[in-house]
Scaffold this motif. Structure first.
Motif, short mmCIF file in Angstrom:
data_model
loop_
_atom_site.label_atom_id
_atom_site.label_comp_id
_atom_site.label_asym_id
_atom_site.label_seq_id
_atom_site.Cartn_x
_atom_site.Cartn_y
_atom_site.Cartn_z
N LEU A 233 7.60 -53.72 86.31
CA LEU A 233 8.02 -53.41 87.66
C LEU A 233 8.76 -54.62 88.22
O LEU A 233 8.19 -55.70 88.42
N LEU A 234 10.05 -54.43 88.44
CA LEU A 234 10.97 -55.50 88.78
C LEU A 234 11.58 -55.24 90.16
O LEU A 234 11.39 -54.17 90.75
N ALA A 235 12.32 -56.23 90.67
CA ALA A 235 12.89 -56.11 92.01
C ALA A 235 14.41 -56.15 91.96
O ALA A 235 15.00 -56.81 91.12
N ASN A 236 15.01 -55.43 92.91
CA ASN A 236 16.46 -55.51 93.15
C ASN A 236 16.68 -56.54 94.25
O ASN A 236 16.07 -56.45 95.32
N VAL A 237 17.55 -57.52 94.03
CA VAL A 237 17.80 -58.55 95.04
C VAL A 237 19.29 -58.82 95.15
O VAL A 237 20.07 -58.53 94.24
N GLY A 238 19.67 -59.40 96.29
CA GLY A 238 21.07 -59.74 96.49
C GLY A 238 21.26 -61.08 97.17
O GLY A 238 22.37 -61.44 97.55
N SER A 239 20.16 -61.85 97.32
CA SER A 239 20.26 -63.15 97.97
C SER A 239 19.00 -63.94 97.65
O SER A 239 18.01 -63.39 97.13
N ALA A 240 19.01 -65.24 98.01
CA ALA A 240 17.82 -66.07 97.80
C ALA A 240 16.65 -65.57 98.63
O ALA A 240 15.50 -65.58 98.17
N ALA A 241 16.93 -65.11 99.86
CA ALA A 241 15.85 -64.59 100.71
C ALA A 241 15.22 -63.36 100.06
O ALA A 241 13.99 -63.20 100.08
N ASP A 242 16.03 -62.50 99.47
CA ASP A 242 15.51 -61.32 98.77
C ASP A 242 14.62 -61.75 97.61
O ASP A 242 13.56 -61.15 97.36
N ALA A 243 15.03 -62.78 96.88
CA ALA A 243 14.27 -63.22 95.71
C ALA A 243 12.90 -63.73 96.12
O ALA A 243 11.89 -63.46 95.46
N HIS A 244 12.83 -64.49 97.21
CA HIS A 244 11.54 -64.98 97.69
C HIS A 244 10.65 -63.82 98.14
O HIS A 244 9.44 -63.82 97.89
N ALA A 245 11.25 -62.82 98.79
CA ALA A 245 10.48 -61.65 99.21
C ALA A 245 9.96 -60.90 98.00
O ALA A 245 8.83 -60.40 97.98
N ALA A 246 10.78 -60.81 96.94
CA ALA A 246 10.36 -60.12 95.72
C ALA A 246 9.21 -60.85 95.05
O ALA A 246 8.25 -60.23 94.58
N ALA A 247 9.29 -62.17 94.99
CA ALA A 247 8.21 -62.95 94.39
C ALA A 247 6.92 -62.78 95.18
O ALA A 247 5.83 -62.62 94.60
N ALA A 248 7.04 -62.78 96.52
CA ALA A 248 5.85 -62.60 97.35
C ALA A 248 5.24 -61.21 97.18
O ALA A 248 4.03 -61.04 97.33
N ALA A 249 6.07 -60.23 96.87
CA ALA A 249 5.58 -58.85 96.69
C ALA A 249 4.96 -58.63 95.32
O ALA A 249 4.42 -57.56 95.06
N GLY A 250 5.06 -59.61 94.43
CA GLY A 250 4.45 -59.49 93.12
C GLY A 250 5.34 -58.94 92.03
O GLY A 250 4.85 -58.52 90.98
N ALA A 251 6.65 -58.96 92.25
CA ALA A 251 7.56 -58.45 91.22
C ALA A 251 7.38 -59.25 89.93
O ALA A 251 7.22 -60.47 89.95
N GLU A 252 7.42 -58.54 88.80
CA GLU A 252 7.26 -59.20 87.51
C GLU A 252 8.55 -59.85 87.03
O GLU A 252 8.57 -60.49 85.98
N GLY A 253 9.60 -59.68 87.78
CA GLY A 253 10.89 -60.25 87.48
C GLY A 253 11.94 -59.59 88.34
O GLY A 253 11.62 -58.84 89.28
N ILE A 254 13.20 -59.86 88.07
CA ILE A 254 14.32 -59.23 88.79
C ILE A 254 15.05 -58.34 87.81
O ILE A 254 15.52 -58.80 86.76
N GLY A 255 15.14 -57.08 88.16
CA GLY A 255 15.84 -56.13 87.29
C GLY A 255 17.29 -55.93 87.65
O GLY A 255 18.07 -55.39 86.87
N LEU A 256 17.67 -56.35 88.87
CA LEU A 256 19.05 -56.23 89.33
C LEU A 256 19.32 -57.32 90.35
O LEU A 256 18.83 -57.27 91.48
N PHE A 257 20.07 -58.33 89.94
CA PHE A 257 20.53 -59.37 90.85
C PHE A 257 22.00 -59.08 91.12
O PHE A 257 22.86 -59.26 90.28
#
Length: 518
Positions: A233-257
């Motif tokens: 279960l990965l996160a879609n992100v488009g900025s550094a703020a998104d990446a921090h939010a994804a990490a805080a939500a427990g994403a196992e990685g980023i599937g779409l940067f």
């Protein structure tokens, strides 16, 4: 929602044309400043949308066009802004695709500037004092980004599409949303019951409520089925703020940067050093974890200031995504170099994938350039029907594929994903779409390579078990969707997922594809 501003009058002509034209720039600047202030108070997708809208408000092209209409035609400033914005709106509608998605944004900026010139309150979200369901003809992304989820239980619009920016932002905020709900403004009801998962709006007994808002499903942070079968279960992100939010939500990685943030506001191509720093800021929260970087997805439908504009009758079918790189290989080479450097800086397990790939030859071309840049793991997006049909050949050239269901559905059904009139065709439960997904998953399984989904379909807790049953190995979504999707997967085993997938593939329409009660 408050009604839209009436169309400003075209007379009487101002007495001092220069002074009247001089009012437009300061009014636009005040609107931009308010939007920028709001952007600083939020994060993630909301900040990005508000910052983009603020930049649009101060766009010199819009301001200068309105000023000319005052000085050359003697129009009052509000009317001049209305007509200048109308020219941009007409051009965007005619372009279609991504550019057509910006029509609502331009209209929102137009109305805010006109309201400032007239000294009136701009149309928008009313001040809410109690939890409510917000009903509107449509909602500007800037307004959606500022919604308070504790007061807005759900959002219902007559227009829009299921993958519009308004719908995506609502999902990011955890607000159930039903769009393209024809006739909802004409309802005479004491209240509404809104189910965002099912896409239904029912007249209630007077209680204003939204389905699923009462409790949070539990997820332990590991993507797996009840029998232990792994589904990343990965996160879609488009900025550094998104990446921090994804990490805080427990994403196992980023599937779409999405790397476009580094380019869209630039008047010149960002240097390799600037890109390296920007990418590193996104990768840093995922040191030691997988991150899939999508190379630049731009072109005629997402114009960049430093690329020559082309006149295309249908930009959605034109030179976009990887097709830009064919014309400018130096551009993709510099981006790949920056990605490789940022990966070395942060320790993230970086892969790259190309958008808008249609053939195996294109996949091989991209893979060769990425490997030459020093990137070991290369994939492509499956969002063109031809790519799904050629999945076996494409997988022979790359290490993985990721299915972009938003664009894939749009192209499969020849239905603009932003147009409310055809929104039903872009339902991710459409059996024809799921059959293409199954075809790709089967080809990946035979090749022994991963296949994931990074479109909005991945964020549907009811659909996630079906996707797992089709053979997908990862799902990438907005961070807010991770807990409900993770909990849904944890509650079923692989056999149950395969049964659900089989039933969905055999269905004749989205309604029968959905499990009863979902």
């Amino acid at each position: 929602m408050a009604a839209d501003l009436p169309e400003p009058a075209s007379g009487p002509a101002p007495g001092d044309l220069a002074a009247e034209a001089g009012r437009i720039g300061p009014a636009a600047a005040k609107v931009a400043a308010r939007l920028s202030d709001r952007a600083r108070s939020v994060s993630g997708d909301a900040r990005s949308v508000l910052a983009t809208t603020a930049a649009m408000a101060e766009d010199p092209a819009l301001v200068q066009a309105a000023e000319r209409l005052v000085t050359e035609r003697g129009l009052p400033a509000p009317r001049a802004v209305w007509e200048a914005a109308g020219q941009f709106i007409a051009a965007l509608r005619g372009a279609g695709g991504y550019l057509a998605e910006r029509v609502r944004d331009v209209a929102d900026v137009r109305d805010r500037i006109i309201a400032e010139l007239l000294g009136v309150t701009p149309p928008g979200v009313p001040e809410l004092t109690a939890p409510s369901v917000l009903v509107a003809r449509d909602l500007a992304p800037a307004d959606t980004a500022g919604l308070d989820p504790t007061l807005v239980l759900a959002l219902v619009t007559e227009e829009g599409g299921p993958t519009s920016h308004t719908a995506i932002l609502a999902r990011a905020l955890g607000i159930p949303a039903v769009v393209a709900c024809a006739g909802v403004l004409g309802l005479d009801a004491p209240g509404l019951a809104v189910d965002g998962n099912a896409g239904t709006v029912d007249i209630s007994d007077g209680t204003v409520r939204a389905a699923g808002r009462g409790s949070r499903q539990q997820w332990d942070g590991v993507g797996r089925l009840a029998d232990g079968h792994p589904i990343k279960l990965l996160a879609n992100v488009g900025s550094a703020a998104d990446a921090h939010a994804a990490a805080a939500a427990g994403a196992e990685g980023i599937g779409l940067f999405r790397t476009e943030f580094c380019y869209l506001a630039a008047t010149d191509e960002p240097t390799v050093a600037a890109q390296r720093a920007a990418y590193a800021a996104v990768l840093a929260p995922f040191a030691g974890k997988p991150v899939v970087v999508r190379t630049l997805d731009a072109g005629s439908d997402k114009p960049l200031a430093f690329l020559p504009a082309t006149d295309e009758p249908n930009p959605a079918l034109g030179v976009r995504g990887l097709r830009v790189a064919f014309q400018r290989p130096d551009l993709i080479d510099r981006q790949l170099a920056a990605v490789a450097a940022a990966a070395a800086d942060t320790g993230a397990e970086v892969s790259v994938m190309a958008p808008m790939v249609a053939t195996a030859a294109e996949a091989r071309w991209f893979a060769e350039r990425a490997r030459h840049a020093g990137i070991a793991r290369i994939g492509v997006m499956i969002e063109v029907p031809a790519a799904a049909l050629a999945a076996t050949e494409i997988l022979a050239a790359v290490d993985f594929v990721s299915i972009g269901t938003n664009d894939l559905a749009q192209y499969v059904f020849a239905a603009d994903r932003q147009l409310g009139a055809v929104a039903a065709l872009n339902d991710p439960w459409q059996p024809a779409l799921l059959r293409l997904v199954a075809m790709v998953a089967e080809a990946a399984a035979k090749a022994g390579k991963p296949a994931g989904v990074c479109g909005e379909a991945a964020a549907d807790p009811a659909l996630a078990p079906v996707l797992a049953g089709l053979g997908l190995t990862s799902l990438s979504m907005n961070p807010v969707a991770l807990p409900p999707v993770g909990a849904a997967l944890a509650g079923v085993d692989l056999n149950a997922c395969r049964d659900r997938a089989k039933a969905a593939l055999a269905a004749t329409d989205p309604e029968t594809a959905r499990p009863q009660g979902e």
